[in-house]
Design a protein around this motif. Sequence first.
Motif, PDB file in Angstrom:
ATOM      1  N   LEU A  77       0.806  -1.230   0.000  1.00 14.41           N
ATOM      2  CA  LEU A  77       0.000   0.000   0.000  1.00 14.41           C
ATOM      3  C   LEU A  77       0.837   1.277   0.000  1.00 14.41           C
ATOM      4  CD1 LEU A  77      -2.691  -1.073   2.618  1.00 14.41           C
ATOM      5  CD2 LEU A  77      -3.047  -0.802   0.158  1.00 14.41           C
ATOM      6  N   ASN A  78       1.913   1.288   0.769  1.00 15.10           N
ATOM      7  CA  ASN A  78       2.728   2.510   0.792  1.00 15.10           C
ATOM      8  C   ASN A  78       3.416   2.661  -0.564  1.00 15.10           C
ATOM      9  OD1 ASN A  78       2.049   2.870   3.486  1.00 15.10           O
ATOM     10  ND2 ASN A  78       4.100   3.566   4.012  1.00 15.10           N
ATOM     11  N   PRO A  79       3.327   3.855  -1.150  1.00 18.13           N
ATOM     12  CA  PRO A  79       3.831   4.014  -2.507  1.00 18.13           C
ATOM     13  C   PRO A  79       5.346   3.858  -2.614  1.00 18.13           C
ATOM     14  CG  PRO A  79       2.991   6.096  -1.649  1.00 18.13           C
ATOM     15  CD  PRO A  79       2.656   5.066  -0.635  1.00 18.13           C
ATOM     16  N   TRP A  80       5.739   3.321  -3.751  1.00 17.60           N
ATOM     17  CA  TRP A  80       7.148   3.106  -4.071  1.00 17.60           C
ATOM     18  C   TRP A  80       7.891   4.431  -4.147  1.00 17.60           C
ATOM     19  CZ3 TRP A  80      10.336   4.554  -8.159  1.00 17.60           C
ATOM     20  CH2 TRP A  80      11.555   3.857  -8.260  1.00 17.60           C
ATOM     21  N   ARG A  81       9.121   4.394  -3.663  1.00 22.38           N
ATOM     22  CA  ARG A  81      10.015   5.536  -3.840  1.00 22.38           C
ATOM     23  C   ARG A  81      11.355   5.016  -4.341  1.00 22.38           C
ATOM     24  NH1 ARG A  81       6.071   7.977  -3.748  1.00 22.38           N
ATOM     25  NH2 ARG A  81       5.379   9.660  -2.395  1.00 22.38           N
ATOM     26  N   VAL A 100       2.203   3.119  -6.876  1.00 19.55           N
ATOM     27  CA  VAL A 100       3.044   4.228  -7.322  1.00 19.55           C
ATOM     28  C   VAL A 100       2.195   5.490  -7.234  1.00 19.55           C
ATOM     29  CG1 VAL A 100       4.388   5.163  -9.247  1.00 19.55           C
ATOM     30  CG2 VAL A 100       4.317   2.693  -8.873  1.00 19.55           C
ATOM     31  N   SER A 101       2.787   6.588  -6.715  1.00 20.02           N
ATOM     32  CA  SER A 101       1.948   7.762  -6.458  1.00 20.02           C
ATOM     33  C   SER A 101       2.504   9.060  -7.025  1.00 20.02           C
ATOM     34  CB  SER A 101       1.752   7.926  -4.946  1.00 20.02           C
ATOM     35  OG  SER A 101       2.986   8.287  -4.356  1.00 20.02           O
ATOM     36  N   ARG A 102       3.594   8.974  -7.802  1.00 19.30           N
ATOM     37  CA  ARG A 102       4.115  10.182  -8.457  1.00 19.30           C
ATOM     38  C   ARG A 102       4.429   9.838  -9.912  1.00 19.30           C
ATOM     39  NH1 ARG A 102       9.105  12.533  -5.367  1.00 19.30           N
ATOM     40  NH2 ARG A 102       9.885  10.465  -5.921  1.00 19.30           N
ATOM     41  N   ALA A 103       4.191  10.795 -10.810  1.00 16.49           N
ATOM     42  CA  ALA A 103       4.420  10.535 -12.241  1.00 16.49           C
ATOM     43  C   ALA A 103       5.882  10.160 -12.486  1.00 16.49           C
ATOM     44  CB  ALA A 103       4.029  11.769 -13.051  1.00 16.49           C
ATOM     45  N   GLU A 104       6.809  10.844 -11.811  1.00 15.95           N
ATOM     46  CA  GLU A 104       8.233  10.548 -12.048  1.00 15.95           C
ATOM     47  C   GLU A 104       8.577   9.134 -11.563  1.00 15.95           C
ATOM     48  OE1 GLU A 104       8.993  13.853  -9.035  1.00 15.95           O
ATOM     49  OE2 GLU A 104      10.911  12.790  -8.992  1.00 15.95           O
ATOM     50  N   ALA A 108      10.118   6.042 -13.714  1.00 20.18           N
ATOM     51  CA  ALA A 108      11.330   5.341 -13.264  1.00 20.18           C
ATOM     52  C   ALA A 108      11.090   3.832 -13.202  1.00 20.18           C
ATOM     53  CB  ALA A 108      11.751   5.867 -11.891  1.00 20.18           C
ATOM     54  N   VAL A 109       9.941   3.436 -12.685  1.00 18.83           N
ATOM     55  CA  VAL A 109       9.631   1.999 -12.599  1.00 18.83           C
ATOM     56  C   VAL A 109       9.495   1.408 -13.996  1.00 18.83           C
ATOM     57  CG1 VAL A 109       7.891   0.306 -11.868  1.00 18.83           C
ATOM     58  CG2 VAL A 109       8.578   2.133 -10.301  1.00 18.83           C
ATOM     59  N   ALA A 110       8.816   2.142 -14.884  1.00 22.98           N
ATOM     60  CA  ALA A 110       8.637   1.640 -16.250  1.00 22.98           C
ATOM     61  C   ALA A 110       9.991   1.452 -16.936  1.00 22.98           C
ATOM     62  CB  ALA A 110       7.752   2.596 -17.047  1.00 22.98           C
ATOM     63  N   ALA A 111      10.916   2.377 -16.653  1.00 16.58           N
ATOM     64  CA  ALA A 111      12.234   2.308 -17.301  1.00 16.58           C
ATOM     65  C   ALA A 111      13.074   1.151 -16.755  1.00 16.58           C
ATOM     66  CB  ALA A 111      12.964   3.632 -17.111  1.00 16.58           C
ATOM     67  N   SER A 112      12.995   0.928 -15.440  1.00 16.26           N
ATOM     68  CA  SER A 112      13.890  -0.080 -14.844  1.00 16.26           C
ATOM     69  C   SER A 112      13.238  -1.454 -14.734  1.00 16.26           C
ATOM     70  CB  SER A 112      14.349   0.381 -13.455  1.00 16.26           C
ATOM     71  OG  SER A 112      13.234   0.436 -12.586  1.00 16.26           O
ATOM     72  N   HIS A 113      11.930  -1.492 -14.613  1.00 16.06           N
ATOM     73  CA  HIS A 113      11.229  -2.765 -14.417  1.00 16.06           C
ATOM     74  C   HIS A 113       9.981  -2.805 -15.290  1.00 16.06           C
ATOM     75  CE1 HIS A 113      13.704  -2.393 -10.802  1.00 16.06           C
ATOM     76  NE2 HIS A 113      13.658  -3.707 -10.703  1.00 16.06           N
ATOM     77  N   ALA A 114      10.182  -2.814 -16.585  1.00 19.65           N
ATOM     78  CA  ALA A 114       9.043  -2.910 -17.495  1.00 19.65           C
ATOM     79  C   ALA A 114       8.250  -4.146 -17.081  1.00 19.65           C
ATOM     80  CB  ALA A 114       9.539  -3.032 -18.931  1.00 19.65           C
ATOM     81  N   ASP A 140       1.933   6.577 -20.476  1.00 15.03           N
ATOM     82  CA  ASP A 140       2.758   6.354 -19.281  1.00 15.03           C
ATOM     83  C   ASP A 140       2.512   4.983 -18.669  1.00 15.03           C
ATOM     84  OD1 ASP A 140       4.051   8.904 -19.147  1.00 15.03           O
ATOM     85  OD2 ASP A 140       2.137   9.761 -18.493  1.00 15.03           O
ATOM     86  N   LEU A 141       1.349   4.430 -18.970  1.00 19.26           N
ATOM     87  CA  LEU A 141       0.961   3.168 -18.342  1.00 19.26           C
ATOM     88  C   LEU A 141       1.212   1.975 -19.255  1.00 19.26           C
ATOM     89  CD1 LEU A 141      -2.398   4.585 -16.986  1.00 19.26           C
ATOM     90  CD2 LEU A 141      -0.391   4.026 -15.602  1.00 19.26           C
ATOM     91  N   ALA A 142       1.589   2.272 -20.499  1.00 20.76           N
ATOM     92  CA  ALA A 142       1.590   1.230 -21.522  1.00 20.76           C
ATOM     93  C   ALA A 142       2.594   0.105 -21.265  1.00 20.76           C
ATOM     94  CB  ALA A 142       1.843   1.862 -22.888  1.00 20.76           C
ATOM     95  N   ASP A 143       3.796   0.449 -20.791  1.00 20.56           N
ATOM     96  CA  ASP A 143       4.835  -0.577 -20.632  1.00 20.56           C
ATOM     97  C   ASP A 143       4.606  -1.455 -19.416  1.00 20.56           C
ATOM     98  OD1 ASP A 143       6.124   0.271 -22.839  1.00 20.56           O
ATOM     99  OD2 ASP A 143       7.561   1.558 -21.767  1.00 20.56           O
TER     100      ASP A 143
END
Length: 341
Positions: A77-81, A100-104, A108-114, A140-143
């Motif tokens: 539940l606590n958002p990823w940082r 995940v609770s911030r666009a950045e 970052a998650v999409a880039a490192s953990h598609a 932003d959600l596609a990957d």
Amino acid sequence: MPLTLTVDRTRWQTHLRGLLEDVPGLVPVAKGNGYGFGLRMLATETARLGLRTLAVGVAQEVAAVRAGGFAGDVVVLNPWRPFDDAATALLDDSRIITTVSRAEDLRAVAASHAHARVIVEIETSMHRHGLRPDELSERDLADLTFEGWAVHLPASGSLEEAKRLASAALAVKRAPVWVSHLSVSDYRALRTALGVRTHMRIGTRLWLGEKRAYTTTATVLDLHRVRSGERLGYHQVKAPRDGWIVVVSGGTAHGVAMAAPTPQRSLRQRGVTVAQGVLDALGRSLSPFAIGGRKRAFAEPPHMHSSMVFVAGADAGVRIGDEVPVTARMTTVTADEVRMV
Ligand SMILES: *Cc1c(COP(=O)(O)O)cnc(C)c1O
């Protein structure tokens, strides 16, 4: 000798099943001290209920629910940082759903953990975590493996707010909606209105909703007769009257002591008094331990595993080995032992 939580299994499980029937899509929350029952026990119970999804607070709690035998999907539940290594390590786990609770952070998650499984949290009137849906586009959600939108409302959330925020999110992408803190009827109305799969994350109302199903008891470990004015305890405070020191199991390690059920204002007053070392607060510092049908004063501040309470008069009213009721706040108290009866 332990501080004991006794659970009436039949009553408790009947309540759990009842709420489950009322709340389609219910996701149990097992976090912190496990609402007094412990994370493992809640995980075991979730599996027994046949549920496939469970929510924990932080990444570090996942191991405990796995140890409890829950093999399904776990929502953190606590958002990823980006600086949370424990949460990052879980992004590769196909049975973990990360909030995940911030666009950045999403980028970052999409880039490192598609393909990581993610829920995106929307900012509500809580203003704790969350983003505005218009900060994102469908791209932003596609990957990622997008599991839906989270709407975490204040304690008694409003249907109107949930509907407004969920609709804004669904305009970006249609996906399941995960809510927290709606009434059962509002949740059902929301579910009908949105027309997507919904879930409600529930902890307190589920595990602690049937108060008659659990009780906390302490054990009387020792008894000592004291005279008025006689010094006692670590702090060598004076006994306020002739009476008994009753030593009971349960102390700061269990979180019992902090749970004295008094209003905030008088707690603050008492905090000041104790800090000044004026321990004639004796007799006013109500403990959560009941002896002879009423709560007794702490004789001095609680110890790590036991507490000294004062009972005035010639008769202590208890014997060594007796169990006495404790008014425990379940989200802060951890018993040594859970007894299912
Ligand atoms: C803790 C938590 C819950 C469960 O809260 P209860 O009040 O115990 O039901 C639900 N959603 C989120 C996001 C939480 O952090």
